[in-house]
Design a protein around this motif. Sequence first.
Motif, PDB file in Angstrom:
ATOM      1  N   ARG A  91       0.853  -0.994   0.013  1.00 37.70           N
ATOM      2  CA  ARG A  91      -0.254  -0.015   0.036  1.00 37.70           C
ATOM      3  C   ARG A  91       0.868   1.254   0.037  1.00 37.70           C
ATOM      4  NH1 ARG A  91      -5.168   0.784   2.124  1.00 37.70           N
ATOM      5  NH2 ARG A  91      -5.682   3.043   1.869  1.00 37.70           N
ATOM      6  N   PHE A  97       3.766   6.717  -6.268  1.00 36.30           N
ATOM      7  CA  PHE A  97       4.643   5.684  -5.715  1.00 36.30           C
ATOM      8  C   PHE A  97       3.724   4.374  -5.872  1.00 36.30           C
ATOM      9  CE2 PHE A  97       6.579   8.653  -3.084  1.00 36.30           C
ATOM     10  CZ  PHE A  97       8.021   8.541  -3.351  1.00 36.30           C
ATOM     11  N   TYR A 103       7.367  -2.590  -3.778  1.00 37.92           N
ATOM     12  CA  TYR A 103       8.668  -2.212  -3.832  1.00 37.92           C
ATOM     13  C   TYR A 103       9.031  -2.135  -2.379  1.00 37.92           C
ATOM     14  CZ  TYR A 103       6.689   2.582  -2.463  1.00 37.92           C
ATOM     15  OH  TYR A 103       6.070   3.500  -1.654  1.00 37.92           O
TER      16      TYR A 103
ATOM     17  N   GLY B 129      -2.441   3.720   4.671  1.00 38.16           N
ATOM     18  CA  GLY B 129      -2.070   4.517   3.286  1.00 38.16           C
ATOM     19  C   GLY B 129      -1.500   5.671   3.354  1.00 38.16           C
ATOM     20  N   GLN B 130      -1.339   6.226   4.669  1.00 41.03           N
ATOM     21  CA  GLN B 130      -1.103   7.848   4.768  1.00 41.03           C
ATOM     22  C   GLN B 130       0.371   7.905   4.242  1.00 41.03           C
ATOM     23  OE1 GLN B 130       0.135   8.454   9.297  1.00 41.03           O
ATOM     24  NE2 GLN B 130      -1.910   8.293   8.876  1.00 41.03           N
ATOM     25  N   ASN B 131       0.523   9.206   3.816  1.00 43.09           N
ATOM     26  CA  ASN B 131       1.883   9.754   3.260  1.00 43.09           C
ATOM     27  C   ASN B 131       2.608   9.774   4.628  1.00 43.09           C
ATOM     28  OD1 ASN B 131       3.825  11.163   2.459  1.00 43.09           O
ATOM     29  ND2 ASN B 131       2.720  13.256   2.636  1.00 43.09           N
ATOM     30  N   GLY B 145       9.548   6.782  -0.645  1.00 43.44           N
ATOM     31  CA  GLY B 145       8.093   6.278  -0.594  1.00 43.44           C
ATOM     32  C   GLY B 145       7.662   5.592   0.509  1.00 43.44           C
ATOM     33  N   PRO B 146       8.185   5.738   1.697  1.00 41.30           N
ATOM     34  CA  PRO B 146       7.701   5.050   2.906  1.00 41.30           C
ATOM     35  C   PRO B 146       6.183   5.559   3.379  1.00 41.30           C
ATOM     36  CG  PRO B 146       9.027   6.810   3.731  1.00 41.30           C
ATOM     37  CD  PRO B 146       9.100   6.918   2.191  1.00 41.30           C
ATOM     38  N   THR B 147       5.605   4.471   4.043  1.00 41.72           N
ATOM     39  CA  THR B 147       4.311   4.710   4.592  1.00 41.72           C
ATOM     40  C   THR B 147       4.617   4.239   6.081  1.00 41.72           C
ATOM     41  OG1 THR B 147       3.832   2.408   4.475  1.00 41.72           O
ATOM     42  CG2 THR B 147       2.893   3.881   2.839  1.00 41.72           C
ATOM     43  N   SER B 150       5.191   0.848   7.042  1.00 39.23           N
ATOM     44  CA  SER B 150       6.590   0.371   6.481  1.00 39.23           C
ATOM     45  C   SER B 150       7.783   1.013   7.144  1.00 39.23           C
ATOM     46  CB  SER B 150       6.862   0.890   4.931  1.00 39.23           C
ATOM     47  OG  SER B 150       7.111   2.091   4.875  1.00 39.23           O
ATOM     48  N   LEU B 151       7.586   1.784   7.929  1.00 35.23           N
ATOM     49  CA  LEU B 151       8.897   2.439   8.657  1.00 35.23           C
ATOM     50  C   LEU B 151       8.539   1.627  10.014  1.00 35.23           C
ATOM     51  CD1 LEU B 151       8.226   6.107   8.348  1.00 35.23           C
ATOM     52  CD2 LEU B 151      10.137   4.770   7.608  1.00 35.23           C
TER      53      LEU B 151
END
Lengths: 152, 406
Positions: A91, A97, A103, B129-131, B145-147, B150-151
Amino acid sequence: MSEPAIKLEDWAQGIPMRAGPVSLGLYQPSPETMEYWRGIDRRELMLRHCDHCNRFFHPKRIVCSDCGASDLTWKPASGTGKVYSFSEIHRAPSEAFAAGAPYINGIVRLTEGVHLFTRFIPDPGPVKIDAPARLDFRVLESKWMLPVFLVG
Amino acid sequence: MASRLGYSAAIVGIGRCMTKREDAEKLTALQLGSISSANAIKNAGIKRGQIGAFFTGRCPTSYRTLQYNQTLLNELKIAPVFNTEVTAHGAGALGTLELGVLAVNSGLVDYALCVTNEASGVWLKDKVGQNAAGESNPQFEAPFGPTTPSLYAQVACRYMHEYGATSEMLAKVAVENRNWALTHPYAAMRNRGKITIDDVLNSRMIASPLHLLDCAVNYPGGISTAFIVTRAELAKNHENPTWIAGFGQQTTHEWISERMGAYDLDVIGHEPNLTNTGCATAAKQAYEMSGLKPKDIDIVQTSAPFSFVHLMMLEELGFCKKGEGGAFVMDGNIDFDGGMAFNTMGGYLSFGQMAQGLYNLHETVDQIWGRAEGRQVPDADIGLVHGHGGILASHSVMIVSRERAQ
Ligand SMILES: [Zn+2]
């Protein structure tokens, strides 16, 4: 290798960092990081180095964490390292992106001992902890030319 | 034995203002904060002029002002001599009370008002999904391009690698959070029914190893929580003071990848790593201050926006050994039926995350005084609340008690 979509002269003029409609943040490449971005322009990954302690630091460091010296120098990284951690992003944070999803973003441990956030590209893969990683440069979905690591 | 600051202050007033998604009236963070503050002042039975210290969490995302603390102060028509916003991400919520304890113990002021507030809106999209612009380094992380998931997933990746935790163990936390949420009338997921470990594992992957149901939901509505804190000698004049037995806090970094540039610090150890957090230090300080031990705690709330964080915090809070959080939850120790009382509102995963989670302290006080209708934990005399924010950057721990230790 394609040309960077944003030129160094543009960064210096304060072009907002955006990926599609999403602002990536308020900060600009600034005097303390400009040498890092200039290095990327010539395909070099520049790190901070304390010549007194003979220790490498993240390119954003301003003073040495050991001796406090503020005369850190810039040295190019050898370009080798290992995968420290990673996550495959399904997501994505924006449409720009999402075009590249899924990715893999993660943290690379450079041979110099510095850890950097980066994009891991399986080549040939797989991306897993401690897999060897080699420096390359790619224009990512953010339109920024960035240091990435090929894994496998 | 409690130390000098242990039990030196108490909560003597409490206020909350909470809205749900379907409520017709959409209150702003400033409305919520003003109403909860007024409720806390009334509840304490004091006059607004007696508020000598005023600490707020960070400026609400939905109500950006240059100095939000002043904006709220202006609404309340109070004139404190100590006032500031406490940053430290989500750890700053309990941080407002920690500063409150120090302020009232200085003797310069008698009462501290401590508040956090937030309301959802178009600027608060779904968590998954947030920036991650607000959570990632603008130059060295964001362009990749992390979310937010993902961090956090960087830590999950290392935690599972170093300690052998499995996706099933992570999923078990989400299952038990949901069970509690079904008992709370305001929980985001209260109408979504029970879930199973397989439901979590079969939910779509957001950022490996985190599935959708491993992730927090942003609370769909608005919440403000407010507390009045005073020192022991004055607390005795109030009905039912809730004693602040002990507290602690520690911050180790701002960006998660730069946490790997930190070394030679007690909490982290000689080598950089992602799996030791400031929670351990905060907990140690809180236990030592209060003279209490993990076995004395009746009810626990954690600020954990992803499933694996609960496992790490259970370990660092001392409820099990380092690396054994997964086995601890699989053995039934946080089960809704028969386990310890853990995240009794449903946690960030099923109640929802908002306003730095200070409502977890309100919930704990409610439980201690037998006011948690529909989900009351029997004999809950002593509660521990954990606050956290950043990517595991800042942690705070507060232990509250119905009785004052002698
Ligand atoms: Zn040095």
